[in-house]
Design a protein around this motif. Structure first.
Motif, PDB file in Angstrom:
ATOM      1  N   GLU A   1     -15.603  -1.513  86.739  1.00 37.95           N
ATOM      2  CA  GLU A   1     -15.474  -0.275  87.491  1.00 37.95           C
ATOM      3  C   GLU A   1     -16.850   0.118  87.987  1.00 37.95           C
ATOM      4  O   GLU A   1     -17.810   0.118  87.220  1.00 37.95           O
ATOM      5  CB  GLU A   1     -14.926   0.808  86.561  1.00 37.95           C
ATOM      6  CG  GLU A   1     -14.620   2.116  87.217  1.00 37.95           C
ATOM      7  CD  GLU A   1     -13.406   2.028  88.117  1.00 37.95           C
ATOM      8  OE1 GLU A   1     -13.584   2.299  89.314  1.00 37.95           O
ATOM      9  OE2 GLU A   1     -12.311   1.662  87.633  1.00 37.95           O
ATOM     10  N   ALA A   2     -16.957   0.391  89.267  1.00 39.20           N
ATOM     11  CA  ALA A   2     -18.242   0.857  89.777  1.00 39.20           C
ATOM     12  C   ALA A   2     -17.967   1.757  90.964  1.00 39.20           C
ATOM     13  O   ALA A   2     -17.770   1.299  92.074  1.00 39.20           O
ATOM     14  CB  ALA A   2     -19.113  -0.320  90.206  1.00 39.20           C
ATOM     15  N   SER A   3     -17.866   3.023  90.705  1.00 39.45           N
ATOM     16  CA  SER A   3     -17.684   3.942  91.825  1.00 39.45           C
ATOM     17  C   SER A   3     -18.719   5.034  91.718  1.00 39.45           C
ATOM     18  O   SER A   3     -19.361   5.205  90.693  1.00 39.45           O
ATOM     19  CB  SER A   3     -16.279   4.528  91.840  1.00 39.45           C
ATOM     20  OG  SER A   3     -16.210   5.616  90.964  1.00 39.45           O
ATOM     21  N   ARG A   4     -18.864   5.769  92.789  1.00 37.99           N
ATOM     22  CA  ARG A   4     -19.899   6.781  92.855  1.00 37.99           C
ATOM     23  C   ARG A   4     -19.750   7.834  91.766  1.00 37.99           C
ATOM     24  O   ARG A   4     -20.716   8.325  91.222  1.00 37.99           O
ATOM     25  CB  ARG A   4     -19.818   7.465  94.214  1.00 37.99           C
ATOM     26  CG  ARG A   4     -20.906   7.021  95.146  1.00 37.99           C
ATOM     27  CD  ARG A   4     -20.919   7.933  96.313  1.00 37.99           C
ATOM     28  NE  ARG A   4     -19.639   7.824  97.034  1.00 37.99           N
ATOM     29  CZ  ARG A   4     -19.538   8.028  98.330  1.00 37.99           C
ATOM     30  NH1 ARG A   4     -20.617   8.325  99.016  1.00 37.99           N
ATOM     31  NH2 ARG A   4     -18.384   7.939  98.944  1.00 37.99           N
ATOM     32  N   ASP A   5     -18.489   8.199  91.474  1.00 36.22           N
ATOM     33  CA  ASP A   5     -18.265   9.373  90.639  1.00 36.22           C
ATOM     34  C   ASP A   5     -18.011   9.024  89.189  1.00 36.22           C
ATOM     35  O   ASP A   5     -17.949   9.909  88.343  1.00 36.22           O
ATOM     36  CB  ASP A   5     -17.086  10.164  91.199  1.00 36.22           C
ATOM     37  CG  ASP A   5     -17.206  10.346  92.695  1.00 36.22           C
ATOM     38  OD1 ASP A   5     -18.299  10.750  93.115  1.00 36.22           O
ATOM     39  OD2 ASP A   5     -16.247  10.054  93.431  1.00 36.22           O
ATOM     40  N   LEU A   6     -17.821   7.761  88.900  1.00 37.42           N
ATOM     41  CA  LEU A   6     -17.504   7.383  87.519  1.00 37.42           C
ATOM     42  C   LEU A   6     -18.647   6.569  86.927  1.00 37.42           C
ATOM     43  O   LEU A   6     -19.411   5.940  87.641  1.00 37.42           O
ATOM     44  CB  LEU A   6     -16.229   6.533  87.492  1.00 37.42           C
ATOM     45  CG  LEU A   6     -14.922   7.304  87.634  1.00 37.42           C
ATOM     46  CD1 LEU A   6     -13.779   6.326  87.768  1.00 37.42           C
ATOM     47  CD2 LEU A   6     -14.707   8.212  86.445  1.00 37.42           C
ATOM     48  N   GLU A   7     -18.687   6.601  85.605  1.00 38.94           N
ATOM     49  CA  GLU A   7     -19.652   5.781  84.879  1.00 38.94           C
ATOM     50  C   GLU A   7     -19.256   4.306  85.054  1.00 38.94           C
ATOM     51  O   GLU A   7     -18.063   3.983  84.964  1.00 38.94           O
ATOM     52  CB  GLU A   7     -19.543   6.239  83.426  1.00 38.94           C
ATOM     53  CG  GLU A   7     -20.271   5.464  82.426  1.00 38.94           C
ATOM     54  CD  GLU A   7     -20.055   6.096  81.051  1.00 38.94           C
ATOM     55  OE1 GLU A   7     -20.971   6.765  80.603  1.00 38.94           O
ATOM     56  OE2 GLU A   7     -18.994   5.894  80.441  1.00 38.94           O
ATOM     57  N   PRO A   8     -20.199   3.437  85.321  1.00 38.66           N
ATOM     58  CA  PRO A   8     -19.833   2.018  85.460  1.00 38.66           C
ATOM     59  C   PRO A   8     -19.256   1.472  84.158  1.00 38.66           C
ATOM     60  O   PRO A   8     -19.709   1.851  83.082  1.00 38.66           O
ATOM     61  CB  PRO A   8     -21.165   1.341  85.780  1.00 38.66           C
ATOM     62  CG  PRO A   8     -22.163   2.392  85.991  1.00 38.66           C
ATOM     63  CD  PRO A   8     -21.630   3.664  85.475  1.00 38.66           C
ATOM     64  N   GLU A   9     -18.242   0.614  84.286  1.00 35.09           N
ATOM     65  CA  GLU A   9     -17.618   0.071  83.078  1.00 35.09           C
ATOM     66  C   GLU A   9     -17.736  -1.442  83.069  1.00 35.09           C
ATOM     67  O   GLU A   9     -17.492  -2.101  84.068  1.00 35.09           O
ATOM     68  CB  GLU A   9     -16.142   0.483  83.016  1.00 35.09           C
ATOM     69  CG  GLU A   9     -15.556   0.203  81.657  1.00 35.09           C
ATOM     70  CD  GLU A   9     -14.081   0.542  81.581  1.00 35.09           C
ATOM     71  OE1 GLU A   9     -13.607   1.315  82.447  1.00 35.09           O
ATOM     72  OE2 GLU A   9     -13.418   0.033  80.680  1.00 35.09           O
ATOM     73  N   LEU A  10     -18.137  -1.968  81.930  1.00 32.00           N
ATOM     74  CA  LEU A  10     -18.341  -3.406  81.801  1.00 32.00           C
ATOM     75  C   LEU A  10     -17.241  -4.025  80.954  1.00 32.00           C
ATOM     76  O   LEU A  10     -16.654  -3.365  80.100  1.00 32.00           O
ATOM     77  CB  LEU A  10     -19.686  -3.681  81.125  1.00 32.00           C
ATOM     78  CG  LEU A  10     -20.955  -3.208  81.814  1.00 32.00           C
ATOM     79  CD1 LEU A  10     -22.124  -3.362  80.876  1.00 32.00           C
ATOM     80  CD2 LEU A  10     -21.190  -4.006  83.071  1.00 32.00           C
ATOM     81  N   VAL A  11     -16.982  -5.308  81.196  1.00 33.26           N
ATOM     82  CA  VAL A  11     -16.107  -6.075  80.306  1.00 33.26           C
ATOM     83  C   VAL A  11     -16.760  -7.430  80.034  1.00 33.26           C
ATOM     84  O   VAL A  11     -17.520  -7.930  80.854  1.00 33.26           O
ATOM     85  CB  VAL A  11     -14.707  -6.310  80.901  1.00 33.26           C
ATOM     86  CG1 VAL A  11     -13.862  -5.071  80.793  1.00 33.26           C
ATOM     87  CG2 VAL A  11     -14.785  -6.807  82.314  1.00 33.26           C
ATOM     88  N   CYS A  12     -16.447  -7.988  78.888  1.00 33.49           N
ATOM     89  CA  CYS A  12     -16.953  -9.315  78.550  1.00 33.49           C
ATOM     90  C   CYS A  12     -15.839 -10.336  78.493  1.00 33.49           C
ATOM     91  O   CYS A  12     -15.950 -11.366  77.827  1.00 33.49           O
ATOM     92  CB  CYS A  12     -17.717  -9.267  77.233  1.00 33.49           C
ATOM     93  SG  CYS A  12     -19.334  -8.518  77.414  1.00 33.49           S
TER      94      CYS A  12
END
Lengths: 234, 472
Positions: free
Chosen positions: A124-135
């Protein structure tokens, strides 16, 4: 000001009316946005074009702006509840759920310590949200992602350099690898993790990569030769 | 923005490398980065760069009433500013712990050592004195701020000119520099800060630590020393203090380094004075090396390709790949195939887009030629020559501009603050007494265990390769 492909562009410039009449489809890459009927430049750099209708701006920057689907290297800086906070060099720390590892369940938590290096994908990478990572990938397999092994060294370089060494035309990593065995994880966020058998080899490769920033592809080849020869001479 | 956390692998890598006697940027353990000093057009304005650490200092003065306790002395204020420009984790406005520490260290070193003659700043006792203010701005933080800041402050102070004053009876006239030349300040001595980082409980010590080395190190020790080997300040931050021998040895090294720095400062000041006397244009704009892409950057290749037999190797490579220009051992250019090169250049198709006088990249082929003419020990990774050129719009001017680009003499336009290692201590007037009340003079005789520094000749061989890895 109206600009053409290959020009040095600044934010606010307008692309000279591309041929919109053939199918009317235009693909805008990084550094471009649509405003009414015009295409505006949003970053400074060199305007590039590929194929008939793909445009983007080639810029030299150091600050990473998260993009969905990028693979990045980050440092785990905090553990809060059921997520880890990972520093990927963006304005905000990314979150990484402990369930986003292969085979992880509520009972079987992955072994991640603060200060570890992870190689992960941006979900997830949007202006208003915290970026979210997955492995893990969408099949729940980890592939190359996950916590990177102990040791090695992590360093930061410009985003342009990352794109340069990942370019298929750039033989740098291959040439170096033919003489010096090493493990490398290259994140699109400008962070690289590198592990070799000895410290001097690591220092040599780190410096070779950082030096390549302002070299052409074939100069890089001779730089690699220099570095390899230097290592042999030590 | 918070300072990003160091990962465990960085910490362990740096400590392991230091234990092996290696540093990330390829320096020796005792080697400092290159110090360069640039002056602004104003008096008392200078920028000091120590590697990638850059500090700007500006001195200003005003007339004020003196303190009642010291009615015939001027005042000196030091103000250190850490702005987010230096490093993203520096906060605006807020005086951080680092800023306070830095300021206090500089005050200790410069103010408390009374290197500036404050009595000469008195205009009318108990009524009017000059108040000097040194503003220190950190432009880029890449470790060892204190050394760069102290050098900047001192250089700015010795560069500064105070307006001339005449007192006639009750009247005090401050002359404009245009009608009466301003006078330089009196500096008794130059106390500079030299900092060391301590690793592995004092087993390894490195000079001039970079930002990452500072963060990983267990402790840092800062010496304020002048060229007369007088200790003007000592600060130990962190944990490990194992033996007094270590401090004494470091102090000896610091004294030697201080002499070097003072030498560099004096040279830069002299060059600037000469340039001003000759009526040349001075200022920061003159410092920008127009033929280099990274004009003021001085990143060095960590792997020292120019040592021992490697230079031969690279030389062969360079010769093999383009037999144009040969460099002999000292980097003096020997033209071997000037004609070949010119022919080559002409053969290259020059495809340059010309539209509306916009800046355009020169064709790649040509740039490589010019880049290869840079000697390998300086050229790698500096970005080579600037590709951004203003093109007038007619084809005839192209050839000219190309020739300008490819002439090797253009590679080093900037005046470099060069310093020769074999005449540091000798050339400094040790006879002069400084008017210091409490002084600690470090003689080699005081330190019995200092092995190779008993001779104070200070040749460059002596300076190199001290700190045998396990000696501490």
């Amino acid at each position: 000001m109206e600009v053409n492909v290959g020009d040095v562009v600044l934010p606010g410039d307008v692309i000279q009316a591309p041929n919109t009449n053939d199918k009317g489809k235009l693909i805008l890459g990084p550094g471009l946005c649509r405003h009414m009927d015009e295409v505006l430049i949003t970053t400074s750099g060199v305007l590039r074009k590929k194929g008939r209708n793909v445009y983007w701006v080639d810029s030299h920057r150091k600050r990473y702006v998260p993009v969905k689907g990028d693979t990045v290297v980050g440092v785990v800086v905090n553990r809060s509840g059921d997520t880890f906070k990972v520093d990927i060099g963006s304005s905000e720390q990314a979150s990484l759920s402990y369930l986003a590892f292969e085979g992880a369940t509520k009972k079987n938590r992955p072994d991640v310590q603060i200060g570890d290096i992870v190689f992960a994908k941006l979900l997830e990478a949007s202006r208003d949200l915290e970026p979210e990572l997955v492995c893990v990938d969408s099949y729940g397999k980890k592939g190359k992602l996950g916590v990177l092994p102990e040791g090695g060294f992590i360093f930061t370089c410009s985003l342009n350099l990352i794109r340069k060494i990942l370019n298929p035309k750039c033989q740098m990593l291959k040439i170096l690898g033919s003489e010096i065995p090493y493990d490398i994880a290259v994140g699109m966020n400008g962070k690289l993790w590198l592990k070799t058998k000895s410290i001097k080899e690591t220092i040599a490769i780190v410096n070779a990569i950082l030096t390549a920033e302002h070299l052409q592809h074939h100069e890089i080849a001779s730089l690699c030769d220099d570095v390899i020869n230097a290592l042999k001479g030590m | 923005m918070k300072e990003s956390m160091l990962s465990t692998c960085e910490k362990s890598f740096i400590t392991d490398a230091i234990a092996e006697g290696k540093r990330l940027d390829g320096r020796e353990m005792d080697e400092s980065r290159v110090m360069r000093i640039y002056f602004g057009t104003d008096w008392g304005c200078c920028q000091v760069s120590l590697g990638e650490t850059k500090v700007l200092a500006q001195v200003s003065c005003e007339v004020q009433k003196p303190k009642t306790t010291r009615p015939n002395e001027g005042m000196l204020f030091l103000n250190t500013e850490l702005s987010p420009m230096g490093s993203p984790h520096f906060e605006v406005g807020l005086q951080s712990e680092l800023a306070v520490q830095l300021n206090r260290l500089l005050e200790k070193c410069i103010k408390d050592s009374r290197c500036v003659d404050l009595e000469s700043l008195c205009i009318v006792a108990e009524e009017k004195v000059w108040v000097l203010r040194v503003d220190i701005n950190v432009l880029n933080h890449e470790g060892n701020l204190v050394a760069a800041a102290s050098a900047a402050a001192l250089t700015a102070l010795s560069h500064f000119r105070c307006p001339c004053v005449t007192v006639t009876g009750q009247e005090t006239v401050i002359h404009d520099p245009s009608e009466k030349d301003a006078v330089p300040l009196n500096l008794h001595h130059y106390p500079v800060c030299v900092s060391y980082a301590i690793f592995n409980k004092g087993e390894h010590i490195i000079a001039d630590p970079t930002a990452i080395e500072e963060r990983v190190s267990e402790a840092q020790v800062v010496f304020g020393v002048n060229a007369y080997r007088e200790l003007c300040g000592l600060h130990l931050g962190g944990s490990s203090l194992t033996s007094h021998d270590l401090i004494l040895q470091c102090a000896n090294r610091a004294a030697r380094r201080a002499a070097e720095v003072v030498q560099i400062m004096k040279l830069a000041l002299k060059e600037d004075a000469d340039a001003r006397a000759a009526g040349k244009s001075v200022g920061f704009s003159e410092c920008i090396q127009e033929t280099k892409l990274l004009a003021l950057s001085q990143k060095q290749l960590g792997l020292q390709l120019d040592t021992s037999q490697l230079r031969g190797e690279t030389l062969k490579l360079v010769q093999k790949k383009n037999k144009h220009i040969m460099y002999d051992e000292k980097g003096v250019k020997v033209d071997s195939g000037q004609d070949d090169r010119d022919e080559d250049v002409e053969v290259e198709p020059s495809v340059i887009l010309l539209d509306r006088g916009s800046a355009e990249l020169l064709p790649k082929q040509k740039r490589i030629k010019t880049e290869r003419t840079v000697p390998t020990e300086a050229g790698v990774g500096e970005g080579g020559q600037n590709q951004w050129m203003k093109i007038e719009g007619d084809n005839e001017s192209l050839d000219e501009s190309d020739e300008v680009m490819s002439s090797p003499s253009d590679v080093e336009v900037i005046k470099e603050v060069s310093y020769e290692g074999n005449k540091l201590v000798d050339s400094i007037e040790l006879s002069g007494d400084s008017e210091e009340e409490e002084t600690v003079v470090l003689n080699a005789a005081d330190v019995n265990m200092s092995v190779e520094n008993t001779d104070d000749s200070g040749t460059s061989e002596n300076i190199r390769n001290w700190y045998p890895v396990k000696q501490w």
